[in-house]
Design an enzyme around this catalytic site. Sequence first.
Site, mmCIF file in Angstrom:
data_model
loop_
_atom_site.group_PDB
_atom_site.id
_atom_site.type_symbol
_atom_site.label_atom_id
_atom_site.label_comp_id
_atom_site.label_asym_id
_atom_site.label_seq_id
_atom_site.Cartn_x
_atom_site.Cartn_y
_atom_site.Cartn_z
ATOM 1 N N LYS A 73 24.630 -66.938 -25.269
ATOM 2 C CA LYS A 73 25.352 -66.163 -24.145
ATOM 3 C C LYS A 73 26.760 -66.122 -24.254
ATOM 4 C CE LYS A 73 21.875 -65.227 -20.548
ATOM 5 N NZ LYS A 73 21.575 -65.360 -19.064
ATOM 6 N N LYS B 112 10.848 -57.007 -28.581
ATOM 7 C CA LYS B 112 10.297 -57.096 -27.308
ATOM 8 C C LYS B 112 10.682 -55.974 -26.421
ATOM 9 C CE LYS B 112 9.957 -60.733 -24.865
ATOM 10 N NZ LYS B 112 9.847 -62.412 -24.226
ATOM 11 N N LYS C 173 15.190 -54.344 -21.191
ATOM 12 C CA LYS C 173 16.013 -53.555 -20.332
ATOM 13 C C LYS C 173 17.052 -52.974 -21.013
ATOM 14 C CE LYS C 173 18.648 -56.886 -17.807
ATOM 15 N NZ LYS C 173 18.322 -58.308 -17.992
#
Length: 335
Positions: free
Chosen positions: A117, A199, A202
């Site tokens: 991140k 996978k 969104k």
Amino acid sequence: MEKETQKKVLLSGIQPSGDLHLGNYLGAIKNWAELSDQFECYWFMADLHTITVRQNPADLRRRTLTQIAVYIACGLDPEKNTIFVQSHVPAHAELGWVLDCYTMFGELSRMTQFKDKSAKHADNINAGLFTYPCLMAADILLYQPDFVPVGEDQKQHVEICRDIANRFNHVYGEVFRMPEPYIPKQGARVMSLNQPDTKMSKSIPEGCVFLLEKPEDILRKFKRAVTDSDTEHCVRYAPGEKPGVSNLIQIYAACTGKSFEDVEREFDGKGYGVFKPAVGEAVVETLRPIREETERLLADKAYLESVYRAGAEKASYVANKTLRKVYKKVGFLAP
Ligand code: TRP
């Protein structure tokens, strides 16, 4: 009541940071409804966690409420499950601070998610992102759960939670129960419709089917789904060779309850032009009751409020018991 207290405790948090999609449903949520018969379940919207990445406030509020409605619509019965919002139970932030002081800089630096991140949001590597595992450990340990159902990507967080709990217990005695990651009976691993080697997520919206999406949009996405460039053009399950078609078979099987062999037989001799819309229809029919029930619940704000208020009350009662114990152990003067 007697039986109630003997049930093992299970807890999981879900960040309301994106709209839920078919992968979340078939891979996880669908299987949760059954767990409440076996376990005493706590499900919370991990809103405190979401602000480690900048959020749009109105969207965050809307998604938090929508997520509660979706969970109920997917079968999580608020009478049998404790459903609440993390920020409504101050004990999470309070224990989070204590655990910050029992977690080492070095161990937090090694967390994969922190490294990923901070690479992705290089302009906002904030302290919350760094200490996120301590808050997550607090989320878990407050409820003394036996099990924490998490995906592969969160296992390291359950590991560090155990390390922190062990360290604390070692100094102060058995304050925290040691939680185990709970690997749910395998749900479907849904892949992106247009990039079947990754996978469903969104972040690739064209390949992602959102739970509340309009039927016509869902059908369109399935018609455009990537199939495989082999020559046989047949509906056969072979994930290595035919990832696109295999993904569609898996989705169809999960939605209809049929086996992969049944699906192969059903579409034997029929081309992808027949198969793809059929998968789309099956998904639309699976999601229709969820969408309708979610919309009905969202129109009944008073009911949703009553659910999350009752959830926060129940959760606070349990969480505060643990927090009081911790405060006493570390030497804080009783108020
Ligand atoms: N970190 C989890 C995720 O991103 C969400 C989460 C927060 C969680 N607190 C938790 C999951 C406690 C399980 C238990 O998916």
